[in-house]
Design a protein around this motif. Structure first.
Motif, PDB file in Angstrom:
ATOM      1  N   GLN A   1      11.431  -0.830   4.516  1.00  0.00           N
ATOM      2  CA  GLN A   1      10.312  -1.712   4.209  1.00  0.00           C
ATOM      3  C   GLN A   1       9.590  -1.199   2.958  1.00  0.00           C
ATOM      4  O   GLN A   1       9.096  -0.071   2.934  1.00  0.00           O
ATOM      5  CB  GLN A   1       9.349  -1.771   5.401  1.00  0.00           C
ATOM      6  CG  GLN A   1       9.905  -2.529   6.595  1.00  0.00           C
ATOM      7  CD  GLN A   1      10.246  -3.978   6.246  1.00  0.00           C
ATOM      8  OE1 GLN A   1       9.505  -4.648   5.535  1.00  0.00           O
ATOM      9  NE2 GLN A   1      11.398  -4.444   6.729  1.00  0.00           N
ATOM     10  N   THR A   2       9.576  -2.026   1.934  1.00  0.00           N
ATOM     11  CA  THR A   2       9.047  -1.617   0.638  1.00  0.00           C
ATOM     12  C   THR A   2       8.249  -2.761   0.038  1.00  0.00           C
ATOM     13  O   THR A   2       8.772  -3.861  -0.135  1.00  0.00           O
ATOM     14  CB  THR A   2      10.192  -1.234  -0.330  1.00  0.00           C
ATOM     15  OG1 THR A   2      11.001  -0.218   0.263  1.00  0.00           O
ATOM     16  CG2 THR A   2       9.632  -0.733  -1.662  1.00  0.00           C
ATOM     17  N   GLN A   3       7.001  -2.507  -0.269  1.00  0.00           N
ATOM     18  CA  GLN A   3       6.192  -3.522  -0.926  1.00  0.00           C
ATOM     19  C   GLN A   3       6.560  -3.597  -2.406  1.00  0.00           C
ATOM     20  O   GLN A   3       6.907  -2.587  -3.021  1.00  0.00           O
ATOM     21  CB  GLN A   3       4.697  -3.205  -0.785  1.00  0.00           C
ATOM     22  CG  GLN A   3       4.180  -3.263   0.637  1.00  0.00           C
ATOM     23  CD  GLN A   3       4.440  -1.997   1.432  1.00  0.00           C
ATOM     24  OE1 GLN A   3       4.833  -0.983   0.870  1.00  0.00           O
ATOM     25  NE2 GLN A   3       4.222  -2.054   2.737  1.00  0.00           N
ATOM     26  N   ALA A   4       6.483  -4.793  -2.987  1.00  0.00           N
ATOM     27  CA  ALA A   4       6.907  -4.950  -4.376  1.00  0.00           C
ATOM     28  C   ALA A   4       6.245  -6.174  -4.988  1.00  0.00           C
ATOM     29  O   ALA A   4       5.823  -7.100  -4.294  1.00  0.00           O
ATOM     30  CB  ALA A   4       8.431  -5.080  -4.457  1.00  0.00           C
TER      31      ALA A   4
ATOM     32  N   GLU B   1       9.980  -5.490 -12.202  1.00  0.00           N
ATOM     33  CA  GLU B   1       9.763  -5.317 -10.764  1.00  0.00           C
ATOM     34  C   GLU B   1       9.065  -3.971 -10.550  1.00  0.00           C
ATOM     35  O   GLU B   1       9.529  -2.947 -11.071  1.00  0.00           O
ATOM     36  CB  GLU B   1      11.082  -5.337  -9.987  1.00  0.00           C
ATOM     37  CG  GLU B   1      12.075  -6.418 -10.389  1.00  0.00           C
ATOM     38  CD  GLU B   1      11.613  -7.838 -10.115  1.00  0.00           C
ATOM     39  OE1 GLU B   1      10.607  -8.015  -9.399  1.00  0.00           O
ATOM     40  OE2 GLU B   1      12.244  -8.768 -10.636  1.00  0.00           O
ATOM     41  N   LEU B   2       7.963  -4.003  -9.819  1.00  0.00           N
ATOM     42  CA  LEU B   2       7.253  -2.776  -9.448  1.00  0.00           C
ATOM     43  C   LEU B   2       7.431  -2.614  -7.943  1.00  0.00           C
ATOM     44  O   LEU B   2       6.892  -3.401  -7.164  1.00  0.00           O
ATOM     45  CB  LEU B   2       5.778  -2.883  -9.838  1.00  0.00           C
ATOM     46  CG  LEU B   2       4.913  -1.625  -9.728  1.00  0.00           C
ATOM     47  CD1 LEU B   2       3.668  -1.756 -10.611  1.00  0.00           C
ATOM     48  CD2 LEU B   2       4.466  -1.322  -8.301  1.00  0.00           C
ATOM     49  N   LEU B   3       8.190  -1.625  -7.534  1.00  0.00           N
ATOM     50  CA  LEU B   3       8.537  -1.434  -6.128  1.00  0.00           C
ATOM     51  C   LEU B   3       7.887  -0.169  -5.577  1.00  0.00           C
ATOM     52  O   LEU B   3       7.927   0.885  -6.222  1.00  0.00           O
ATOM     53  CB  LEU B   3      10.046  -1.342  -5.948  1.00  0.00           C
ATOM     54  CG  LEU B   3      10.839  -2.564  -6.408  1.00  0.00           C
ATOM     55  CD1 LEU B   3      11.598  -2.246  -7.692  1.00  0.00           C
ATOM     56  CD2 LEU B   3      11.810  -3.031  -5.349  1.00  0.00           C
ATOM     57  N   GLY B   4       7.293  -0.279  -4.383  1.00  0.00           N
ATOM     58  CA  GLY B   4       6.761   0.901  -3.711  1.00  0.00           C
ATOM     59  C   GLY B   4       5.252   0.968  -3.644  1.00  0.00           C
ATOM     60  O   GLY B   4       4.702   2.020  -3.295  1.00  0.00           O
ATOM     61  N   SER B   5       4.563  -0.129  -3.944  1.00  0.00           N
ATOM     62  CA  SER B   5       3.106  -0.124  -3.846  1.00  0.00           C
ATOM     63  C   SER B   5       2.615  -1.447  -3.278  1.00  0.00           C
ATOM     64  O   SER B   5       3.077  -2.513  -3.683  1.00  0.00           O
ATOM     65  CB  SER B   5       2.463   0.102  -5.225  1.00  0.00           C
ATOM     66  OG  SER B   5       1.051  -0.053  -5.150  1.00  0.00           O
ATOM     67  N   ASP B   6       1.665  -1.362  -2.332  1.00  0.00           N
ATOM     68  CA  ASP B   6       1.038  -2.572  -1.806  1.00  0.00           C
ATOM     69  C   ASP B   6      -0.361  -2.763  -2.373  1.00  0.00           C
ATOM     70  O   ASP B   6      -1.107  -3.640  -1.939  1.00  0.00           O
ATOM     71  CB  ASP B   6       0.983  -2.538  -0.279  1.00  0.00           C
ATOM     72  CG  ASP B   6       0.136  -1.380   0.256  1.00  0.00           C
ATOM     73  OD1 ASP B   6      -0.359  -0.567  -0.563  1.00  0.00           O
ATOM     74  OD2 ASP B   6      -0.038  -1.282   1.482  1.00  0.00           O
ATOM     75  N   ALA B   7      -0.739  -1.946  -3.357  1.00  0.00           N
ATOM     76  CA  ALA B   7      -2.089  -1.980  -3.906  1.00  0.00           C
ATOM     77  C   ALA B   7      -2.321  -3.240  -4.733  1.00  0.00           C
ATOM     78  O   ALA B   7      -1.456  -3.635  -5.515  1.00  0.00           O
ATOM     79  CB  ALA B   7      -2.333  -0.745  -4.771  1.00  0.00           C
ATOM     80  N   PRO B   8      -3.483  -3.873  -4.594  1.00  0.00           N
ATOM     81  CA  PRO B   8      -3.815  -4.994  -5.472  1.00  0.00           C
ATOM     82  C   PRO B   8      -3.745  -4.617  -6.948  1.00  0.00           C
ATOM     83  O   PRO B   8      -3.462  -5.462  -7.799  1.00  0.00           O
ATOM     84  CB  PRO B   8      -5.247  -5.353  -5.059  1.00  0.00           C
ATOM     85  CG  PRO B   8      -5.373  -4.880  -3.638  1.00  0.00           C
ATOM     86  CD  PRO B   8      -4.532  -3.644  -3.569  1.00  0.00           C
ATOM     87  N   ARG B   9      -3.991  -3.343  -7.262  1.00  0.00           N
ATOM     88  CA  ARG B   9      -3.875  -2.896  -8.657  1.00  0.00           C
ATOM     89  C   ARG B   9      -2.487  -3.131  -9.219  1.00  0.00           C
ATOM     90  O   ARG B   9      -2.327  -3.382 -10.415  1.00  0.00           O
ATOM     91  CB  ARG B   9      -4.222  -1.406  -8.764  1.00  0.00           C
ATOM     92  CG  ARG B   9      -5.699  -1.100  -8.653  1.00  0.00           C
ATOM     93  CD  ARG B   9      -5.949   0.369  -8.884  1.00  0.00           C
ATOM     94  NE  ARG B   9      -5.242   1.197  -7.909  1.00  0.00           N
ATOM     95  CZ  ARG B   9      -5.075   2.514  -8.024  1.00  0.00           C
ATOM     96  NH1 ARG B   9      -5.535   3.150  -9.087  1.00  0.00           N
ATOM     97  NH2 ARG B   9      -4.441   3.186  -7.080  1.00  0.00           N
ATOM     98  N   ALA B  10      -1.460  -3.008  -8.361  1.00  0.00           N
ATOM     99  CA  ALA B  10      -0.090  -3.245  -8.823  1.00  0.00           C
ATOM    100  C   ALA B  10       0.084  -4.700  -9.246  1.00  0.00           C
ATOM    101  O   ALA B  10       0.705  -4.989 -10.278  1.00  0.00           O
ATOM    102  CB  ALA B  10       0.907  -2.883  -7.724  1.00  0.00           C
ATOM    103  N   ASP B  11      -0.467  -5.629  -8.455  1.00  0.00           N
ATOM    104  CA  ASP B  11      -0.393  -7.047  -8.802  1.00  0.00           C
ATOM    105  C   ASP B  11      -1.007  -7.286 -10.177  1.00  0.00           C
ATOM    106  O   ASP B  11      -0.457  -7.993 -11.029  1.00  0.00           O
ATOM    107  CB  ASP B  11      -1.139  -7.899  -7.774  1.00  0.00           C
ATOM    108  CG  ASP B  11      -0.667  -7.695  -6.342  1.00  0.00           C
ATOM    109  OD1 ASP B  11      -0.254  -6.576  -6.012  1.00  0.00           O
ATOM    110  OD2 ASP B  11      -0.716  -8.659  -5.567  1.00  0.00           O
ATOM    111  N   VAL B  12      -2.179  -6.681 -10.391  1.00  0.00           N
ATOM    112  CA  VAL B  12      -2.917  -6.917 -11.626  1.00  0.00           C
ATOM    113  C   VAL B  12      -2.258  -6.187 -12.801  1.00  0.00           C
ATOM    114  O   VAL B  12      -2.271  -6.687 -13.938  1.00  0.00           O
ATOM    115  CB  VAL B  12      -4.392  -6.501 -11.457  1.00  0.00           C
ATOM    116  CG1 VAL B  12      -5.166  -6.709 -12.754  1.00  0.00           C
ATOM    117  CG2 VAL B  12      -5.023  -7.311 -10.328  1.00  0.00           C
ATOM    118  N   GLU B  13      -1.656  -5.034 -12.541  1.00  0.00           N
ATOM    119  CA  GLU B  13      -0.944  -4.347 -13.626  1.00  0.00           C
ATOM    120  C   GLU B  13       0.152  -5.224 -14.204  1.00  0.00           C
ATOM    121  O   GLU B  13       0.276  -5.365 -15.432  1.00  0.00           O
ATOM    122  CB  GLU B  13      -0.338  -3.028 -13.138  1.00  0.00           C
ATOM    123  CG  GLU B  13       0.523  -2.343 -14.210  1.00  0.00           C
ATOM    124  CD  GLU B  13       1.111  -1.022 -13.764  1.00  0.00           C
ATOM    125  OE1 GLU B  13       2.359  -0.917 -13.741  1.00  0.00           O
ATOM    126  OE2 GLU B  13       0.340  -0.099 -13.460  1.00  0.00           O
TER     127      GLU B  13
END
Length: 440
Positions: A296-299, A129-141
């Motif tokens: 509210q936390t993007q993940a 789980e990667l919590l705290g980023s809404d960046a598309p880079r997080a999805d791809v990571e």
């Protein structure tokens, strides 16, 4: 005789090597990406899963193991890992540390399903789980890390299916479009899909019923109902995947089975079993932390099913056997006592050592040494024990040589400091080189 319960199975030593290989690979790859392991309880308050996963899902409606404890509290064995990790993230105020939290977990999950190959009622997952980023880079990571793990384990025929399920507003509009489309076909849908039509129409797209699948082929596509912002997020994810040379295909029917998903949803499949099987599934869930009482936390995250992955590895590669470096054979009261001491010292110095405890004749002990897979056998009789020596026999060639126990231990300690991850085999090679030099 008491048998294991249906839907559970014993993982015997002959299979455990595959599990250990997966766990070691995950730990190594995720460690390099600075993900930290977290261990949450295997049972939680039932409300956690009802709120987090969604009461209209099959998991909550049909598959959870729920019971009352002695305090009359409703508890549930965890059916998946994300909700528990998010609860821990909130309860322990990990969000207060600021920035991004990168977490991974492994362990058993529980769902009341029909048991089949690669799917049990007690099953195991590894997930992140990667919590705290809404960046598309997080999805791809996270997709890239899952791909790295599966490829490192030897899977080659991988296929990434990806889709966007948009944000809550997008999904609300899309739900209306789906209901309008499926309503005229209601009597032709399978029974589960008929029930989902009012409760969770997106799950109709995930139906395995052939007739329902045929009807769903012409259903509206969610990508046509995405806002400009959601479309931009998805397009960026696709471009970054292309930049990393990760091939994908857009699957418009991919919605995943849990209510908390938003934006990116994906599955990684393999046809190495002969029929395509999902080995990893995940996506973004930007509203779940807030839904469960946190800020509210993007993940974004994923989970890999261990049982199905083990089935793939059993087909693709031999069992990673944990053979000992050395096998100790002894005969005589003094020698047998000393062999135990020597075995412990060698183990403390970093070598893998199997000690023959049978007390049988040397001939039978040598046969067991040959079967052990060890590179060398250490032979102690009372004479060797008295002289503090040992006969070292290379099992492949049969060559033997006498060596002082002190010299053997000194070499082992020196070699231990040179051992690094994934280089266990080189430890034995170095030992052979050292002993050869000593002999010369």
């Amino acid at each position: 005789m008491i048998q294991a319960l249906r839907g559970t199975r014993d993982i015997l030593p002959e299979e455990v090597g595959y599990w250990q290989l997966i766990e070691a690979t995950v730990k190594e790859i995720l460690g390099r990406a600075v993900y930290q392991e977290i261990r949450a309880p295997i049972f939680e308050q039932t409300d956690l899963f009802e709120r987090g996963i969604g009461e209209a899902t099959d998991v909550v409606g049909k598959e959870m193991y729920t019971f009352k404890d002695r305090g009359d509290r409703s508890l549930t064995l965890r059916p998946e890992g994300t909700a528990g990790v998010v609860r821990a993230y909130i309860s322990n105020k990990l969000h207060a540390q600021g920035g991004v939290q990168r977490l991974w977990y492994t362990g058993p999950m529980f769902r009341y399903e029909r048991p089949q190959a690669g799917r049990q009622r007690q099953f195991h997952q590894v997930g992140l789980e990667l919590l705290g980023s809404d960046a598309p880079r997080a999805d791809v990571e996270v997709i890239a890390l899952a791909t790295d793990i599966l490829q490192t384990l030897g899977l080659k025929n991988l296929e990434l299916d990806i889709n966007s399920v948009g944000d809550n507003s997008d999904r609300a509009n899309y739900r209306e479009a789906l209901v309008s489309y499926f309503e005229p076909y209601k009597d032709d849908l399978d029974r589960d899909s008929q029930a989902r039509l009012t409760g969770n129409p997106l799950r109709i797209l995930d139906s395995k019923d052939p007739q329902t699948q045929k009807i769903a082929q012409n259903a509206p596509k969610i990508i046509e109902h995405l806002s400009t912002e959601s479309k931009k997020h998805f397009d960026t994810v696709l471009q970054l995947l292309t930049d990393l040379n990760i091939k994908y295909q857009i699957n418009h029917c991919l919605v995943r089975g849990l209510d908390y998903y938003t934006h990116t949803a994906f599955e990684i499949k393999s046809d190495d079993l002969g029929a395509q099987a999902t080995v990893c599934g995940g996506g973004r869930y930007d509203g779940l932390v807030g839904e469960l009482g946190g800020p509210q936390t993007q993940a974004v995250g994923w989970a890999i099913g261990m049982e199905r992955l083990v089935l793939l590895l059993q087909k693709l590669r031999s069992n990673p056997v944990n053979n000992p470096d050395l096998y100790i054979v002894s005969r005589g009261e003094v020698a047998e006592a000393q062999s135990l001491i020597l075995a412990q010292k060698l183990r403390s110095a970093g070598l893998s050592v199997e000690l023959d405890l049978s007390g049988s004749g040397l001939g039978k002990q040598f046969k067991r040494a040959d079967r052990s897979g060890a590179v060398a056998c250490l032979v102690l009789g009372d004479a060797e024990a008295e002289n503090q020596t040992v006969n070292l026999k290379w099992l492949a060639s049969g060559e033997q040589q006498a060596i002082a126990q002190a010299d053997l231990l000194a070499m082992s300690r020196e070699l231990e400091s040179k051992e690094t991850f994934g280089q266990k085999a080189s430890l034995t090679d170095l030992l052979k080189t050292k002993i050869a030099k000593l002999k010369d």
